[in-house]
Design a protein around this motif. Structure first.
Motif, short mmCIF file in Angstrom:
data_model
loop_
_atom_site.label_atom_id
_atom_site.label_comp_id
_atom_site.label_asym_id
_atom_site.label_seq_id
_atom_site.Cartn_x
_atom_site.Cartn_y
_atom_site.Cartn_z
N MET A 1 127.15 -92.50 -20.03
CA MET A 1 126.59 -90.85 -20.02
C MET A 1 125.71 -90.62 -20.74
SD MET A 1 129.13 -88.07 -21.50
CE MET A 1 128.87 -86.37 -21.03
N ARG A 2 125.05 -89.79 -19.17
CA ARG A 2 123.98 -89.50 -20.61
C ARG A 2 124.22 -88.49 -21.50
NH1 ARG A 2 120.42 -85.72 -15.94
NH2 ARG A 2 119.91 -85.53 -18.05
N LYS A 3 123.12 -88.26 -22.91
CA LYS A 3 123.58 -87.32 -23.56
C LYS A 3 122.33 -85.98 -23.57
CE LYS A 3 126.36 -91.12 -25.29
NZ LYS A 3 127.88 -90.44 -25.24
N TYR A 4 123.20 -84.90 -23.55
CA TYR A 4 123.12 -83.78 -23.53
C TYR A 4 122.59 -82.64 -25.07
CZ TYR A 4 124.05 -84.72 -19.01
OH TYR A 4 124.01 -85.36 -17.63
N LYS A 5 121.87 -81.80 -24.68
CA LYS A 5 121.37 -82.11 -26.27
C LYS A 5 122.61 -80.21 -26.06
CE LYS A 5 118.16 -79.65 -29.51
NZ LYS A 5 116.50 -79.09 -29.05
N ARG A 6 122.41 -80.19 -25.20
CA ARG A 6 123.43 -78.32 -25.13
C ARG A 6 124.34 -78.32 -24.27
NH1 ARG A 6 118.11 -73.63 -24.65
NH2 ARG A 6 118.72 -74.00 -22.10
N ILE A 7 125.20 -77.84 -24.40
CA ILE A 7 126.54 -77.99 -23.27
C ILE A 7 127.33 -76.44 -23.34
CG2 ILE A 7 128.58 -78.99 -22.84
CD1 ILE A 7 128.26 -81.42 -23.90
N PHE A 8 127.14 -75.86 -22.54
CA PHE A 8 128.03 -74.79 -22.16
C PHE A 8 128.85 -74.94 -20.81
CE2 PHE A 8 123.29 -73.91 -21.58
CZ PHE A 8 122.66 -73.14 -22.73
N LEU A 9 130.07 -74.21 -22.13
CA LEU A 9 131.56 -74.62 -21.51
C LEU A 9 131.48 -73.10 -21.02
CD1 LEU A 9 133.80 -75.77 -20.18
CD2 LEU A 9 135.07 -75.57 -22.55
N VAL A 10 132.26 -72.22 -19.60
CA VAL A 10 132.37 -71.27 -19.51
C VAL A 10 133.92 -71.01 -19.24
CG1 VAL A 10 131.44 -69.73 -17.95
CG2 VAL A 10 129.48 -70.66 -18.80
N VAL A 11 134.25 -70.05 -19.12
CA VAL A 11 136.00 -69.95 -18.43
C VAL A 11 136.22 -68.91 -18.07
CG1 VAL A 11 137.88 -69.80 -19.62
CG2 VAL A 11 136.70 -71.16 -20.96
N ILE A 12 136.44 -68.64 -16.70
CA ILE A 12 136.50 -67.44 -15.99
C ILE A 12 137.92 -67.40 -15.74
CG2 ILE A 12 136.21 -66.73 -13.41
CD1 ILE A 12 134.61 -68.87 -12.65
N ASP A 13 138.40 -66.75 -16.79
CA ASP A 13 139.34 -66.77 -17.30
C ASP A 13 140.93 -66.31 -16.01
OD1 ASP A 13 142.25 -65.27 -18.60
OD2 ASP A 13 141.10 -65.46 -20.62
N SER A 14 141.53 -67.40 -16.16
CA SER A 14 142.99 -67.07 -14.73
C SER A 14 142.64 -67.60 -13.60
CB SER A 14 142.64 -65.18 -14.72
OG SER A 14 142.42 -64.68 -14.02
N LEU A 15 141.32 -68.32 -13.36
CA LEU A 15 140.55 -68.42 -11.87
C LEU A 15 141.75 -69.83 -11.85
CD1 LEU A 15 139.29 -67.53 -9.46
CD2 LEU A 15 137.56 -69.39 -10.18
N GLY A 16 142.83 -69.69 -11.23
CA GLY A 16 143.48 -70.60 -10.57
C GLY A 16 143.11 -70.73 -9.25
N ILE A 17 143.52 -72.31 -9.21
CA ILE A 17 142.89 -72.57 -7.58
C ILE A 17 144.77 -73.48 -6.87
CG2 ILE A 17 140.10 -73.51 -7.72
CD1 ILE A 17 141.18 -76.23 -8.65
N GLY A 18 145.68 -72.78 -7.31
CA GLY A 18 146.61 -73.46 -6.68
C GLY A 18 147.66 -73.94 -7.49
N ALA A 19 148.65 -73.39 -6.34
CA ALA A 19 149.88 -74.43 -7.16
C ALA A 19 150.65 -75.20 -8.42
CB ALA A 19 151.57 -73.23 -7.12
N MET A 20 150.38 -75.73 -9.50
CA MET A 20 151.04 -77.03 -9.93
C MET A 20 152.50 -77.87 -9.54
SD MET A 20 149.67 -77.35 -14.05
CE MET A 20 150.76 -78.58 -14.41
N LYS A 21 153.05 -79.04 -9.55
CA LYS A 21 154.00 -79.28 -9.18
C LYS A 21 154.76 -79.20 -9.56
CE LYS A 21 151.91 -84.00 -7.82
NZ LYS A 21 152.37 -85.24 -7.58
#
Length: 395
Positions: A1-21
């Motif tokens: 894995m390449r190493k990154y200095k800055r990581i951005f983790l953006v959560v679109i609160d509640s954006l589901g993409i289909g029911a789990m099993k």
């Protein structure tokens, strides 16, 4: 894995993409937040997410598959039990929740809790039911202005919410009462994930409006998270939106309150223009609070378009040594029955200018996000944490 200095983790609160099993066990069979928004909203335009591969990940009418997606994309399953905000975010950072937080949706809070809260705050309590935040104000806002009674309510989430008029009840008094409620609800039999102060303004039914002075009082994570490990190692952990509230400020080095999801993205864009070494963790709550719970697919879709516009501004600021990850914490299908979150898979879009892009296997936990971040900074997870890095798949 390449190493990154800055990581951005953006959560679109509640954006589901289909029911789990296991969605049927939660009453959510057939839920699909993004899919049903796509079917309902006319001329939905999400060009930035389309370029990252959203249309390759999901079969959508308005978002086409890309022949050469700029990002990697994957579906994530939730390993923990539950479908609330704290469960989703805590799992992202390595915690496995096997006992869901308590909810009081059907009958409100027990008389013993209400009595103790009245005794200790000095306010008579009205409400005490599961209700929409806007409807409870229409029903009881004028009453509170007249009497000073305290509006207490809950939702399908593990929350105790207290609404207080900013002028007649007062912000300081609202926060004081919420602190007492947080202390009371630390008891095992009443423990809720969050106590939320819900200030509002207005004078009569139909005119009441909640203000940005909301404050969440969350329980602390029960174990060490990826955020703690990053902070302890001397890296920046920057919170945007309600991330600091969700983790009760643990593992956070810097925080920014957001009045809206648009502002949250604007704050993220400004952070991307400066130097830091570590993680910027973003929660965009309007999708859930304004549109999902209120069952408004049109509003949800337009909010996604606003996000996509801001994403278009953010992408050119992502450097060669940056990594952007976009995901969600649960579903909240605005076309579904009730007003509850929905048990769904979530998307993971991963972008850096040097990445090839393409499909990744379906993952069995949200914790791949935190594990990948720790791997990037050559940090080891704490004992008991879950998740595995995706680093070996990102070329």
């Amino acid at each position: 894995m390449r190493k990154y200095k800055r990581i951005f983790l953006v959560v679109i609160d509640s954006l589901g993409i289909g029911a789990m099993k296991d969605a049927a066990e939660y009453g959510d069979a057939g839920a699909d937040t993004l899919g049903h928004i796509d079917q309902t909203v006319k001329e939905l335009k999400l060009p930035a997410m389309e370029k990252l591969g959203l249309g390759n990940l999901c079969t959508l009418s308005h978002v086409a598959p890309s022949d050469h997606p700029l990002g990697y994309y994957a579906r994530l399953n939730e390993a923990s039990l539950g479908k609330d905000t704290m469960t989703g975010h805590w799992e992202m950072m390595g915690l496995h929740i096997t006992t869901p937080f308590k909810t009081f949706t059907e009958h409100g809070f027990p008389p013993e809790l209400i009595h103790e809260l009245e005794e200790r705050t000095g306010h008579k309590i009205v409400g005490n039911r599961s209700e929409s935040g806007t409807k409870i104000l229409d029903d009881l806002g004028e009453h509170q202005i007249r009497t000073g009674d305290m509006i207490v309510y809950t939702s399908a989430d593990s929350v105790l919410q207290i609404a207080g008029h900013e002028e007649t009840f007062g912000l300081d008094e609202l926060y004081r009462c919420c602190e007492i409620a947080r202390e009371i609800t630390m008891k095992d039999e009443w423990k809720v994930g969050r106590v939320i102060a819900r200030p509002y303004v207005g004078r009569k039914k139909g005119e009441f409006k909640r203000t940005p002075n909301r404050h969440d009082y969350a329980v602390s994570p029960f174990g060490k998270t990826a955020l703690d490990i990053l902070k302890d190692a001397g890296y920046d952990v920057i919170s945007v939106g309600k991330i600091a509230d969700i983790f009760n400020n643990q593992g956070i080095t810097e925080k920014y309150h957001s009045d809206s999801s648009v502002q949250g993205m604007e704050q993220t864009i400004e952070i991307a223009k400066r130097d830091f070494h570590g993680l910027t963790f973003v929660n965009l709550v309007d999708f859930d609070a304004l549109w999902g719970h209120r069952r408004n697919p049109e509003g949800y879709g337009r909010e996604l378009e606003k996000f996509d516009e801001k994403l278009t501004q953010l992408l050119p600021l992502i450097r060669e040594d940056d990594l952007l990850m976009i995901t969600a914490d649960h579903g909240n299908d605005p076309t579904y029955t009730g007003t509850d979150h929905t048990r769904e898979q979530t998307p993971l879009l991963i972008y850096s200018p040097g990445l090839k892009g393409g499909q990744l296997p379906v993952q069995d936990t949200f914790a791949v996000s935190g594990a990948t971040i720790l791997d990037n900074f050559r940090l080891s997870p704490a004992e008991g944490m879950i998740g595995h890095t995706l680093g070996g798949l990102l070329a």
